[in-house]
Scaffold this motif. Structure first.
Motif, PDB file in Angstrom:
ATOM      1  N   UNK A  42     -20.409  44.376  -5.387  1.00 39.61           N
ATOM      2  CA  UNK A  42     -21.731  44.379  -4.753  1.00 39.61           C
ATOM      3  C   UNK A  42     -22.106  43.005  -4.188  1.00 39.61           C
ATOM      4  N   UNK A  43     -21.911  41.892  -4.939  1.00 42.43           N
ATOM      5  CA  UNK A  43     -22.233  40.581  -4.351  1.00 42.43           C
ATOM      6  C   UNK A  43     -21.433  40.276  -3.092  1.00 42.43           C
ATOM      7  N   UNK A  44     -20.153  40.654  -3.062  1.00 43.10           N
ATOM      8  CA  UNK A  44     -19.340  40.383  -1.869  1.00 43.10           C
ATOM      9  C   UNK A  44     -19.856  41.196  -0.679  1.00 43.10           C
ATOM     10  N   UNK A  45     -20.210  42.470  -0.922  1.00 45.21           N
ATOM     11  CA  UNK A  45     -20.787  43.311   0.131  1.00 45.21           C
ATOM     12  C   UNK A  45     -22.107  42.699   0.626  1.00 45.21           C
ATOM     13  N   UNK A  46     -22.908  42.231  -0.308  1.00 42.92           N
ATOM     14  CA  UNK A  46     -24.184  41.609   0.044  1.00 42.92           C
ATOM     15  C   UNK A  46     -23.973  40.336   0.861  1.00 42.92           C
ATOM     16  N   UNK A  47     -22.909  39.597   0.536  1.00 41.84           N
ATOM     17  CA  UNK A  47     -22.611  38.368   1.278  1.00 41.84           C
ATOM     18  C   UNK A  47     -22.253  38.664   2.727  1.00 41.84           C
ATOM     19  N   UNK A  48     -21.506  39.741   2.953  1.00 36.96           N
ATOM     20  CA  UNK A  48     -21.156  40.119   4.318  1.00 36.96           C
ATOM     21  C   UNK A  48     -22.404  40.488   5.123  1.00 36.96           C
ATOM     22  N   UNK A  49     -23.297  41.268   4.500  1.00 36.73           N
ATOM     23  CA  UNK A  49     -24.541  41.642   5.176  1.00 36.73           C
ATOM     24  C   UNK A  49     -25.379  40.400   5.466  1.00 36.73           C
ATOM     25  N   UNK A  50     -25.447  39.495   4.469  1.00 37.02           N
ATOM     26  CA  UNK A  50     -26.226  38.262   4.642  1.00 37.02           C
ATOM     27  C   UNK A  50     -25.630  37.390   5.742  1.00 37.02           C
ATOM     28  N   UNK A  51     -24.298  37.323   5.800  1.00 33.22           N
ATOM     29  CA  UNK A  51     -23.633  36.524   6.832  1.00 33.22           C
ATOM     30  C   UNK A  51     -23.965  37.064   8.224  1.00 33.22           C
ATOM     31  N   UNK A  52     -23.953  38.385   8.371  1.00 32.60           N
ATOM     32  CA  UNK A  52     -24.306  38.996   9.666  1.00 32.60           C
ATOM     33  C   UNK A  52     -25.756  38.675  10.031  1.00 32.60           C
ATOM     34  N   UNK A  53     -26.642  38.811   9.042  1.00 38.07           N
ATOM     35  CA  UNK A  53     -28.058  38.521   9.272  1.00 38.07           C
ATOM     36  C   UNK A  53     -28.267  37.052   9.606  1.00 38.07           C
ATOM     37  N   UNK A  54     -27.532  36.184   8.919  1.00 42.02           N
ATOM     38  CA  UNK A  54     -27.666  34.742   9.151  1.00 42.02           C
ATOM     39  C   UNK A  54     -27.233  34.381  10.572  1.00 42.02           C
ATOM     40  N   UNK A  55     -26.112  34.930  11.016  1.00 40.80           N
ATOM     41  CA  UNK A  55     -25.631  34.637  12.377  1.00 40.80           C
ATOM     42  C   UNK A  55     -26.658  35.082  13.414  1.00 40.80           C
ATOM     43  N   UNK A  56     -27.258  36.262  13.180  1.00 39.63           N
ATOM     44  CA  UNK A  56     -28.279  36.759  14.110  1.00 39.63           C
ATOM     45  C   UNK A  56     -29.496  35.829  14.146  1.00 39.63           C
ATOM     46  N   UNK A  57     -29.955  35.424  12.958  1.00 38.78           N
ATOM     47  CA  UNK A  57     -31.135  34.546  12.889  1.00 38.78           C
ATOM     48  C   UNK A  57     -30.819  33.174  13.465  1.00 38.78           C
ATOM     49  N   UNK A  58     -29.660  32.605  13.106  1.00 33.76           N
ATOM     50  CA  UNK A  58     -29.317  31.236  13.501  1.00 33.76           C
ATOM     51  C   UNK A  58     -28.998  31.123  14.988  1.00 33.76           C
ATOM     52  N   UNK A  59     -28.333  32.138  15.537  1.00 29.41           N
ATOM     53  CA  UNK A  59     -27.863  32.042  16.931  1.00 29.41           C
ATOM     54  C   UNK A  59     -28.786  32.725  17.943  1.00 29.41           C
ATOM     55  N   UNK A  60     -29.575  33.696  17.515  1.00 27.88           N
ATOM     56  CA  UNK A  60     -30.384  34.474  18.459  1.00 27.88           C
ATOM     57  C   UNK A  60     -31.884  34.273  18.232  1.00 27.88           C
ATOM     58  N   UNK A  61     -32.348  34.607  17.031  1.00 30.71           N
ATOM     59  CA  UNK A  61     -33.791  34.657  16.790  1.00 30.71           C
ATOM     60  C   UNK A  61     -34.421  33.277  16.670  1.00 30.71           C
ATOM     61  N   UNK A  62     -33.838  32.419  15.796  1.00 31.70           N
ATOM     62  CA  UNK A  62     -34.459  31.122  15.513  1.00 31.70           C
ATOM     63  C   UNK A  62     -34.508  30.205  16.737  1.00 31.70           C
ATOM     64  N   UNK A  63     -33.470  30.129  17.584  1.00 27.37           N
ATOM     65  CA  UNK A  63     -33.583  29.261  18.773  1.00 27.37           C
ATOM     66  C   UNK A  63     -34.743  29.642  19.681  1.00 27.37           C
ATOM     67  N   UNK A  64     -35.004  30.931  19.825  1.00 25.42           N
ATOM     68  CA  UNK A  64     -36.119  31.361  20.671  1.00 25.42           C
ATOM     69  C   UNK A  64     -37.464  30.944  20.090  1.00 25.42           C
ATOM     70  N   UNK A  65     -37.596  31.116  18.768  1.00 27.14           N
ATOM     71  CA  UNK A  65     -38.843  30.691  18.125  1.00 27.14           C
ATOM     72  C   UNK A  65     -38.977  29.175  18.143  1.00 27.14           C
ATOM     73  N   UNK A  66     -37.842  28.477  17.985  1.00 23.00           N
ATOM     74  CA  UNK A  66     -37.888  27.012  17.924  1.00 23.00           C
ATOM     75  C   UNK A  66     -38.417  26.423  19.220  1.00 23.00           C
ATOM     76  N   UNK A  67     -37.975  26.991  20.346  1.00 24.86           N
ATOM     77  CA  UNK A  67     -38.474  26.491  21.638  1.00 24.86           C
ATOM     78  C   UNK A  67     -39.983  26.687  21.760  1.00 24.86           C
TER      79      UNK A  67
END
Length: 343
Positions: free
Chosen positions: A113-138
């Motif tokens: 379960x933790x490894x599965x959760x890590x994969x989901x978190x990694x996907x979410x992190x990439x989305x937030x770090x590369x897509x969502x957060x840069x737009x809000x930061x500007x």
């Protein structure tokens, strides 16, 4: 007929059931015949071949080697055939393997379960770090809002992650090169000296090597052999190069006048307490019993340490994942709250 590889669990249960029947007075061939009727169809042909080879005079350890059994189990059988205590050795070997299998199963269940959760978190992190957060930061920069702690944490983790992956890949490639071009060409004893220096698993391996050496030596001594004769049998064990080399090395040092306890102390892959056990056992004349007790102590200690490690790993993973998820949410939400307060 196509051979099916025996799982480590199947090997342990097979040896355990064989040991149970031997302890009840069955000869080895009759024990195998009895077990053959309890095994799945795909195993019956292999056991019938095993019985045929036994009648032809092949040693049982060699038959198991032909069936691709675990080398440690083969070692138990090899030494058991030398000292005659087949039943007890089979049960001891199967217990060790089944415990190891249970620990691996626990680790898989705890980590799935933790490894599965890590994969989901990694996907979410990439989305937030590369897509969502840069737009809000500007937007936040145009509003002259300073980045908060969580925003900095997300950006820092995003910057360090590629570096961490590169370092990990470089380390893995370096280890593979070292293994293929250097490590596997070293003598077996030298290999073990290097392995037990591994920070995470070195102590587990030291306990395991101490357990295995102690229990096999105790069986041989209990069978009426001297220490020199027992080491000669270690020397003949061609299925386990490490213990074969160890038998040769210890015998050589004994001839040079060194005491057994001093020789074993010089090897870092054995627990320091082993020398004291041998010294005490030689004084009271019960070295075989002392070694048997100590081998079980090492096995129990391995299990305790494994339990502690498993209980530590899962909470640490959850804490790390939880911190990362909270940081991602707060990195976006906190500046928005500041904006709302300004209206």
């Amino acid at each position: 007929m196509k051979k099916h590889k025996w799982t480590i669990q199947e090997q342990g249960l097979f040896l355990k059931n064989t040991g149970d029947l031997l302890a009840r007075g069955y000869p080895l061939s009759e024990a195998l015949e009895s077990l053959m009727h309890q095994l799945p169809q795909k195993r019956r042909h292999e056991i019938s071949q095993c019985l045929y080879q036994l009648k032809e005079g092949f040693p049982f350890y060699q038959i198991l080697a032909n069936m691709n059994f675990n080398n440690n189990l083969i070692g138990y059988v090899f030494f058991a055939e030398q000292h005659g205590g087949l039943a007890s050795a089979f049960l001891e070997g199967s217990e060790m393997v089944l415990r190891k299998g249970k620990d691996l199963e626990k680790l898989k269940k705890l980590m799935t379960y933790p490894v599965f959760l890590m994969f989901i978190t990694a996907f979410l992190f990439i989305f937030v770090d590369k897509v969502l957060l840069p737009r809000f930061s500007s937007l936040f920069v145009s509003m002259q809002l300073q980045p908060n702690f969580f925003t900095k944490a997300v950006y820092l983790f995003g910057d360090l992650l590629p570096l961490f992956i590169l370092i990990s890949l470089f380390g893995l490639i370096s280890l593979l090169f070292y293994y293929f071009f250097r490590f596997r060409n070293l003598p077996p004893i030298q290999q073990k000296k290097i392995i037990v220096k591994i920070p995470a698993g070195g102590h587990f391996l030291r306990l395991y090597y101490t357990h295995y050496f102690s229990v096999q030596l105790s069986y041989l001594l209990n069978g009426g052999l001297s220490i020199h004769e027992a080491l000669s049998l270690f020397e003949k064990n061609d299925k386990q190069p490490f213990y074969r080399a160890l038998g040769v090395a210890v015998k050589t040092k004994l001839r040079e006048g060194y005491r057994l306890e001093d020789i074993l102390t010089s090897y870092p892959f054995f627990e320091k307490e082993l020398a004291n056990i041998i010294r005490h056992g030689q004084k009271n004349g019960r070295l075989d019993q002392e070694l048997t007790f100590f081998s079980r102590h090492c096995l129990n200690k391995m299990e305790e340490k494994t339990e502690k490690l498993l209980k530590l790993l899962q909470p640490l993973l959850y804490m790390f994942i939880g911190f990362l998820i909270v940081s991602m949410y707060l990195a976006v939400l906190l500046p928005m709250f500041h904006l709302l307060e300004g209206f």
